[in-house]
Design a protein around this motif. Structure first.
Motif, PDB file in Angstrom:
ATOM      1  N   MET A   1      15.973  18.389  18.872  1.00  0.00           N
ATOM      2  CA  MET A   1      15.856  16.747  18.260  1.00  0.00           C
ATOM      3  C   MET A   1      16.949  16.169  18.572  1.00  0.00           C
ATOM      4  N   SER A   2      16.568  14.520  19.259  1.00  0.00           N
ATOM      5  CA  SER A   2      17.251  13.893  19.322  1.00  0.00           C
ATOM      6  C   SER A   2      16.348  12.138  18.220  1.00  0.00           C
ATOM      7  N   ALA A   3      17.605  11.490  17.720  1.00  0.00           N
ATOM      8  CA  ALA A   3      17.495  10.496  16.971  1.00  0.00           C
ATOM      9  C   ALA A   3      18.394   9.115  17.133  1.00  0.00           C
ATOM     10  N   ARG A   4      17.596   8.007  16.770  1.00  0.00           N
ATOM     11  CA  ARG A   4      18.359   6.739  16.958  1.00  0.00           C
ATOM     12  C   ARG A   4      17.821   5.785  16.174  1.00  0.00           C
ATOM     13  N   LEU A   5      18.877   5.081  16.143  1.00  0.00           N
ATOM     14  CA  LEU A   5      18.288   3.278  15.152  1.00  0.00           C
ATOM     15  C   LEU A   5      17.691   2.696  15.919  1.00  0.00           C
ATOM     16  N   TRP A   6      16.434   1.808  15.476  1.00  0.00           N
ATOM     17  CA  TRP A   6      15.147   0.619  15.966  1.00  0.00           C
ATOM     18  C   TRP A   6      15.585  -0.157  14.959  1.00  0.00           C
ATOM     19  N   ASN A   7      15.927  -1.239  15.885  1.00  0.00           N
ATOM     20  CA  ASN A   7      15.518  -3.276  15.523  1.00  0.00           C
ATOM     21  C   ASN A   7      14.577  -3.511  15.688  1.00  0.00           C
ATOM     22  N   VAL A   8      13.969  -3.084  13.757  1.00  0.00           N
ATOM     23  CA  VAL A   8      12.073  -3.102  13.893  1.00  0.00           C
ATOM     24  C   VAL A   8      12.431  -4.745  14.330  1.00  0.00           C
ATOM     25  N   ASN A   9      12.739  -5.600  13.958  1.00  0.00           N
ATOM     26  CA  ASN A   9      12.706  -7.136  13.889  1.00  0.00           C
ATOM     27  C   ASN A   9      12.589  -6.924  15.231  1.00  0.00           C
ATOM     28  N   SER A  10      13.965  -6.565  15.964  1.00  0.00           N
ATOM     29  CA  SER A  10      13.729  -7.454  18.065  1.00  0.00           C
ATOM     30  C   SER A  10      13.043  -6.705  18.875  1.00  0.00           C
ATOM     31  N   GLY A  11      12.344  -5.537  18.076  1.00  0.00           N
ATOM     32  CA  GLY A  11      11.678  -4.304  18.689  1.00  0.00           C
ATOM     33  C   GLY A  11      12.423  -3.636  20.004  1.00  0.00           C
ATOM     34  N   ALA A  12      13.696  -3.670  19.299  1.00  0.00           N
ATOM     35  CA  ALA A  12      14.792  -2.254  20.287  1.00  0.00           C
ATOM     36  C   ALA A  12      15.514  -1.514  19.957  1.00  0.00           C
ATOM     37  N   GLU A  13      15.880  -0.529  20.476  1.00  0.00           N
ATOM     38  CA  GLU A  13      16.858   0.335  19.870  1.00  0.00           C
ATOM     39  C   GLU A  13      17.822  -0.299  20.295  1.00  0.00           C
ATOM     40  N   VAL A  14      18.847   0.251  18.669  1.00  0.00           N
ATOM     41  CA  VAL A  14      20.232  -0.209  18.819  1.00  0.00           C
ATOM     42  C   VAL A  14      21.128   0.463  19.605  1.00  0.00           C
ATOM     43  N   THR A  15      21.572  -0.278  20.157  1.00  0.00           N
ATOM     44  CA  THR A  15      22.755   0.060  21.355  1.00  0.00           C
ATOM     45  C   THR A  15      23.613   1.316  21.539  1.00  0.00           C
ATOM     46  N   GLU A  16      23.326   2.248  22.128  1.00  0.00           N
ATOM     47  CA  GLU A  16      23.928   3.168  22.301  1.00  0.00           C
ATOM     48  C   GLU A  16      23.901   3.921  20.969  1.00  0.00           C
ATOM     49  N   SER A  17      23.084   4.125  19.466  1.00  0.00           N
ATOM     50  CA  SER A  17      22.718   4.536  18.625  1.00  0.00           C
ATOM     51  C   SER A  17      21.746   5.916  18.625  1.00  0.00           C
ATOM     52  N   GLU A  18      21.652   6.321  19.898  1.00  0.00           N
ATOM     53  CA  GLU A  18      20.683   7.547  19.857  1.00  0.00           C
ATOM     54  C   GLU A  18      21.958   8.553  20.231  1.00  0.00           C
ATOM     55  N   ARG A  19      21.467   9.536  19.484  1.00  0.00           N
ATOM     56  CA  ARG A  19      22.969  10.919  18.101  1.00  0.00           C
ATOM     57  C   ARG A  19      21.636  12.141  18.928  1.00  0.00           C
ATOM     58  N   PHE A  20      21.380  13.367  19.233  1.00  0.00           N
ATOM     59  CA  PHE A  20      21.850  14.524  19.774  1.00  0.00           C
ATOM     60  C   PHE A  20      21.435  15.469  18.264  1.00  0.00           C
ATOM     61  N   VAL A  21      20.365  15.835  17.523  1.00  0.00           N
ATOM     62  CA  VAL A  21      20.506  15.710  16.367  1.00  0.00           C
ATOM     63  C   VAL A  21      20.487  17.724  15.730  1.00  0.00           C
ATOM     64  N   TYR A  22      19.449  17.989  16.507  1.00  0.00           N
ATOM     65  CA  TYR A  22      20.125  19.803  15.972  1.00  0.00           C
ATOM     66  C   TYR A  22      19.087  20.125  17.271  1.00  0.00           C
ATOM     67  N   GLN A  23      19.861  21.379  17.500  1.00  0.00           N
ATOM     68  CA  GLN A  23      18.866  22.386  18.937  1.00  0.00           C
ATOM     69  C   GLN A  23      19.018  23.844  18.104  1.00  0.00           C
TER      70      GLN A  23
END
Length: 89
Positions: A1-23
């Motif tokens: 699984m991977s996760a990231r932060l998403w800015n709903v107002n701008s409709g875009a991923e928060v830059t460089e926020s994606e992380r590996f969650v668990y495998q």
């Protein structure tokens, strides 16, 4: 699984926020799970000019076949920590 932060107002991923969650790599024909990894924190400084909604998004990725379970692991008390700190006014 991977996760990231998403800015709903701008409709875009928060830059460089994606992380590996668990495998879990479970290609073992026996009863024991083979492999695994730990959760990585997402800690990002986000500058906004007004009210903003930030969502945590997660994605399951299957390298081989289809997974039967996908989940975010919790601590020994049954919680997954999600928090924020407001900086400024």
């Amino acid at each position: 699984m991977s996760a990231r932060l998403w800015n709903v107002n701008s409709g875009a991923e928060v830059t460089e926020s994606e992380r590996f969650v668990y495998q879990v790599i479970d290609l073992n024909p026996g009863n024991a799970t083979a492999g695994g990894n730990q959760t990585a924190p997402i800690s990002e400084l986000i500058r906004v000019s007004g009210p903003t909604t930030i969502r945590l998004q997660a994605r399951r990725i299957d390298a081989v076949g289809a997974a039967t379970t996908a989940q975010v692991y919790s601590d020994s008390f049954g919680y997954t920590s999600l928090r924020y700190e407001r900086v400024g006014s």
